[in-house]
Design a protein around this motif. Sequence first.
Motif, short mmCIF file in Angstrom:
data_model
loop_
_atom_site.label_atom_id
_atom_site.label_comp_id
_atom_site.label_asym_id
_atom_site.label_seq_id
_atom_site.Cartn_x
_atom_site.Cartn_y
_atom_site.Cartn_z
N THR A 135 0.84 -1.21 0.00
CA THR A 135 0.00 0.00 0.00
C THR A 135 0.86 1.25 0.00
OG1 THR A 135 -1.80 -1.15 1.14
CG2 THR A 135 -1.79 1.26 1.27
N LEU A 136 1.92 1.22 0.77
CA LEU A 136 2.83 2.38 0.80
C LEU A 136 3.46 2.61 -0.58
CD1 LEU A 136 4.54 1.79 4.26
CD2 LEU A 136 2.96 3.65 3.65
N GLU A 137 3.84 1.54 -1.26
CA GLU A 137 4.41 1.67 -2.60
C GLU A 137 3.39 2.26 -3.56
OE1 GLU A 137 5.82 -2.21 -3.78
OE2 GLU A 137 7.32 -2.26 -2.17
N ARG A 138 2.14 1.78 -3.47
CA ARG A 138 1.08 2.30 -4.34
C ARG A 138 0.85 3.79 -4.08
NH1 ARG A 138 -3.48 0.83 -2.26
NH2 ARG A 138 -4.35 2.86 -2.16
N ARG A 139 0.84 4.18 -2.80
CA ARG A 139 0.66 5.60 -2.48
C ARG A 139 1.78 6.44 -3.07
NH1 ARG A 139 -1.36 6.86 3.65
NH2 ARG A 139 -3.41 5.91 3.51
N ARG A 140 3.01 5.98 -2.91
CA ARG A 140 4.15 6.74 -3.46
C ARG A 140 4.03 6.85 -4.97
NH1 ARG A 140 6.91 4.11 0.96
NH2 ARG A 140 7.41 2.30 -0.31
N GLU A 142 1.37 6.90 -6.72
CA GLU A 142 0.27 7.83 -7.02
C GLU A 142 0.56 9.26 -6.54
OE1 GLU A 142 -3.39 6.27 -5.49
OE2 GLU A 142 -3.15 4.37 -6.54
N GLY A 143 1.71 9.44 -5.90
CA GLY A 143 2.07 10.77 -5.41
C GLY A 143 1.32 11.19 -4.14
N LEU A 144 0.82 10.21 -3.41
CA LEU A 144 0.10 10.51 -2.16
C LEU A 144 1.08 10.53 -1.00
CD1 LEU A 144 -3.00 8.22 -2.70
CD2 LEU A 144 -2.89 10.70 -2.94
N PRO A 145 1.10 11.60 -0.24
CA PRO A 145 2.07 11.72 0.85
C PRO A 145 1.63 10.92 2.09
CG PRO A 145 0.67 13.64 0.81
CD PRO A 145 0.28 12.79 -0.37
N GLY A 146 2.58 10.64 2.95
CA GLY A 146 2.30 10.09 4.26
C GLY A 146 2.11 8.60 4.31
N ASP A 147 2.10 8.11 5.55
CA ASP A 147 1.95 6.68 5.76
C ASP A 147 0.86 6.37 6.78
OD1 ASP A 147 3.16 7.59 8.05
OD2 ASP A 147 4.84 6.19 7.98
N LYS A 148 -0.03 7.31 7.02
CA LYS A 148 -1.11 7.09 7.99
C LYS A 148 -2.23 6.27 7.36
CE LYS A 148 -0.48 11.46 10.42
NZ LYS A 148 -1.13 12.72 10.77
N PRO A 149 -2.70 5.24 8.06
CA PRO A 149 -3.85 4.49 7.56
C PRO A 149 -5.10 5.37 7.50
CG PRO A 149 -2.73 3.30 9.32
CD PRO A 149 -2.14 4.68 9.27
N LEU A 150 -5.93 5.16 6.51
CA LEU A 150 -7.23 5.84 6.34
C LEU A 150 -7.10 7.34 6.09
CD1 LEU A 150 -9.17 4.14 9.28
CD2 LEU A 150 -8.92 3.33 6.95
N TYR A 151 -5.91 7.79 5.69
CA TYR A 151 -5.66 9.23 5.63
C TYR A 151 -5.25 9.75 4.25
CZ TYR A 151 -4.45 13.66 7.92
OH TYR A 151 -4.43 14.95 8.35
N ALA A 152 -5.13 8.89 3.26
CA ALA A 152 -4.57 9.29 1.96
C ALA A 152 -5.33 10.45 1.34
CB ALA A 152 -4.53 8.11 1.00
#
Length: 167
Positions: A135-140, A142-152
């Motif tokens: 999930t963290l890789e997918r966020r990065r 997509e350019g989504l910052p942070g690593d907080k759950p439920l917070y993207a």
Amino acid sequence: MKSGLTIRADNAASVLESLRQLSGMDVLVGIPADNAAREDSPISNAELGYLHSTGATVEIDGVTVTLPPRPFLEMGIEDSKPRTTAHLKSAATAALEGKTEAARVQLESAGQIARDAAKGIIGAGDRLHPLSEKTLERRRAEGLPGDKPLYAHGYILRSINYVVREK
């Protein structure tokens, strides 16, 4: 022998009416239907909130994903219990005094406190099950910052609310 008791005003009717109204009300904290729809997903915020709270295995875009339990609502409500209990007691006291509107104001305050505490659990993120590396890789990506759950995107966070309603 006289008791020395003098009745100045009989407000028994207003007390009974206030208690009747208070006993017929609920304070609910969660994701109401009017805040649940999402443009980016066929699954509503209410459904996603439930799935995240309880944990689930779901299929997203043809991929099976296991969501660990992240009970943000339950944690927030539990954390806020001392403050919300004080407001609920004040609501009961106001009802006993025949002050229906004051009782409702206390119920509203309890709802606001519990709502904000649940949002605080997501905002802090430190007590929720951490995100997987995938999930963290997918966020990065997509350019989504942070690593907080439920917070993207903040969709679930913004959809949390409370209602005071008749049962």
